[in-house]
Write an enzyme that holds these catalytic residues in place. Sequence first.
Site, short mmCIF file in Angstrom:
data_model
loop_
_atom_site.label_atom_id
_atom_site.label_comp_id
_atom_site.label_asym_id
_atom_site.label_seq_id
_atom_site.Cartn_x
_atom_site.Cartn_y
_atom_site.Cartn_z
CB SER A 114 38.70 -2.78 0.24
OG SER A 114 37.10 -2.79 0.48
CD GLN B 223 31.99 7.21 4.07
OE1 GLN B 223 33.08 6.84 4.02
NE2 GLN B 223 31.19 6.49 4.97
NE ARG C 276 39.81 -2.83 12.32
CZ ARG C 276 39.15 -3.45 11.80
NH1 ARG C 276 39.01 -4.81 11.98
NH2 ARG C 276 38.57 -2.91 10.66
CB THR D 32 31.48 -0.56 3.74
OG1 THR D 32 30.59 -1.58 4.37
CG2 THR D 32 32.99 -0.89 4.00
CE1 TYR E 269 80.87 15.60 -1.03
CE2 TYR E 269 81.94 17.41 -0.80
CZ TYR E 269 80.67 17.19 -0.97
OH TYR E 269 79.73 17.76 -0.98
CE LYS F 103 76.15 18.68 -3.28
NZ LYS F 103 75.97 20.00 -2.71
NE ARG G 213 74.86 14.11 0.15
CZ ARG G 213 75.81 15.24 0.49
NH1 ARG G 213 77.15 15.22 0.66
NH2 ARG G 213 74.81 16.37 0.62
C1 UD1 Z 1 35.21 -5.25 5.31
C2 UD1 Z 1 33.72 -6.04 5.26
C3 UD1 Z 1 34.30 -7.76 5.53
C4 UD1 Z 1 35.44 -7.99 4.66
C5 UD1 Z 1 36.63 -7.00 4.75
C6 UD1 Z 1 37.44 -7.27 3.62
C7 UD1 Z 1 32.02 -4.42 5.82
C8 UD1 Z 1 30.98 -4.28 6.89
N1 UD1 Z 1 32.54 -5.40 5.89
O1 UD1 Z 1 35.35 -5.24 6.62
O2 UD1 Z 1 33.07 -8.45 5.15
O3 UD1 Z 1 35.62 -9.40 4.83
O4 UD1 Z 1 36.23 -5.79 4.53
O5 UD1 Z 1 38.79 -6.71 3.73
O6 UD1 Z 1 32.19 -3.72 4.71
N2 UD1 Z 1 35.58 2.63 4.53
C9 UD1 Z 1 34.92 3.95 4.08
N3 UD1 Z 1 34.10 4.60 4.83
C10 UD1 Z 1 33.84 4.12 6.02
C11 UD1 Z 1 34.47 2.82 6.33
C12 UD1 Z 1 34.99 2.16 5.76
O7 UD1 Z 1 35.47 4.44 2.99
O8 UD1 Z 1 32.81 4.56 6.56
C13 UD1 Z 1 36.53 2.18 3.93
C14 UD1 Z 1 37.77 1.85 4.65
O9 UD1 Z 1 38.75 2.90 4.31
C15 UD1 Z 1 38.47 0.46 3.73
C16 UD1 Z 1 37.27 -0.41 3.44
O10 UD1 Z 1 36.19 0.72 3.42
O11 UD1 Z 1 39.38 0.79 2.84
C17 UD1 Z 1 37.00 -1.30 4.27
O12 UD1 Z 1 36.41 -0.93 5.53
P1 UD1 Z 1 37.25 -1.70 6.98
O13 UD1 Z 1 36.73 -0.89 8.04
O14 UD1 Z 1 38.67 -2.00 6.80
O15 UD1 Z 1 36.27 -3.13 6.68
P2 UD1 Z 1 36.63 -4.55 7.26
O16 UD1 Z 1 36.22 -4.49 8.75
O17 UD1 Z 1 37.77 -4.82 6.89
CA CA Z 2 39.71 -4.07 6.00
#
Ligand code: UD1
Ligand code: CA
Length: 470
Positions: free
Chosen positions: A110, A83, A24, A89, A378, A363, A345
């Site tokens: 996160s 991953q 997004r 997640t 300068y 500089k 600088r």
């Molecule tokens: C997630 C939660 C949501 C919560 C929100 C809060 C889930 C399904 N939903 O949604 O309930 O309200 O966070 O901010 O978890 N990531 C990975 N691997 C993946 C997918 C994601 O490491 O395969 C990481 C992303 O980089 C990110 C974090 O997990 O840092 C959250 O992922 P994101 O896709 O942003 O989840 P949200 O849709 O925000």
């Molecule tokens: Ca998120």
Amino acid sequence: MARGNTQAAGKLAIVIMAAGKGTRFKSARAKVLHQIGGKPLLAHVIAAAQQVVPAHHIHVIIGHQAEQVRAAVAHTGVQFVMQPEQRGTGHAIMCAREQVQGYDNLLVLSGDVPLIRPETITRVRDFHFNRKAAMTILTAEPPEPFGYGRVIRATSRSDQVKAIVEQKALSKSQQKTREINSGIYAFAAKPLFANIDRLTTDNAHREFYLTDMAALLVKSRAKVVALKADDPAEVLGANTLAELAALDSELRARKCRQLMAEGVSIYGPETCVIDSDVQVGPDTVIEPFVQLLGRTKIGSECRIRSFSVISDSELGDKVLVRPGCIIDQSRILAGALLGPYSHLRPESEVGEGAHVGNFVETKKARLGRGSKANHLTYLGDADIGEGVNVGAGTITCNYDGKAKHRTTIENGAFIGSDSTLVAPVRIGRDAYVAAGSTITEDVPENALALGRSRQTTKEGWAKARRENKR
Ligand code: UD1
Ligand code: CA
């Protein structure tokens, strides 16, 4: 702050999910590498985590642009988990299983929820232990819950949770739930990994959702509880660049409040841009529209006037920066005076009480104590001693088209206005350079050097010209 693994905690790890692409954001760069407060989102989360456990107990899950993400934060000493495909997640935690299942408890953060404070992480940890929970969810009630997963409690007064429901799956009545899932959790490792293979991809995105662990654990009669954050701003996530900008403003407002609490006056804090790692001493005044960036460190009793941008620089005490200065990777010693409109600088050093004034560019130049270069000058690749006066319009000619050369001006020398000093060249101690000189040879100490043609004056010339016209 309680750091390290407490007795009650058993072995505790922090896992940070940072493998997602951030679709997004519509950006080619991985989301967690986008910056707020002058550093990547992920660096903020790691910094908070490091206040709770040492770096080698922090495991960062990487995937999208893994190598760039790793390179950006490797210096912190954290561990990494790959991953390879981003399947949600829940799948991220499955990938970390081997590396973290030896711990007793996991705090999961996160990578795109960067404003989390260490105090709140420890609150989640302690609540989790006190409630002897299998899963603890940090929740919040932000003014706009749309887009977040919602936390469904067993009853409105209970801290026990039934499920987390993602935005797209909310029923009509659940849509009224204002309590959101922050994406920050504590888990007891055993029940988590005993149940994690029961996650399915039966949802809107065909992904393994970590959020589904709540209902799975409840089903297996494990305890799932919610803890609400006092300040919803702390758990806001960034899923779009507009949300990123909102987090950046929030972080900078927080930074200004912190500095003001430490005795710094900031006028119009909402107009100032101050990066997270900047340090400012007490009784310093920062005027509106100032930017302090990177690893800048400012002493006490300084005044930074409007429209100055200072990056990765160090200012001693009682430095006055007049309006409109640009200072980059430079050192300014105590009591110095800069500007208005000076451009320092990289690798410039301004000595104690020295002055660098209007439209002066430096500089790799060092000005000793009490030296002055006040106007239109300068100074590049120059070593200038103490008590030197550099007249208006002086230029060090440091570049011959191929290489850079140094100019040395010894203590007490006086450079007359509009002089060009063709490097490499040395002006000796207490020597004078006459105004308008082009200096190509070293000037010995106490000498006067004139490097200009003699003036010729033609008496009556102008009058004769006028009469000739008539
Ligand atoms: C997630 C939660 C949501 C919560 C929100 C809060 C889930 C399904 N939903 O949604 O309930 O309200 O966070 O901010 O978890 N990531 C990975 N691997 C993946 C997918 C994601 O490491 O395969 C990481 C992303 O980089 C990110 C974090 O997990 O840092 C959250 O992922 P994101 O896709 O942003 O989840 P949200 O849709 O925000
Ligand atoms: Ca998120």
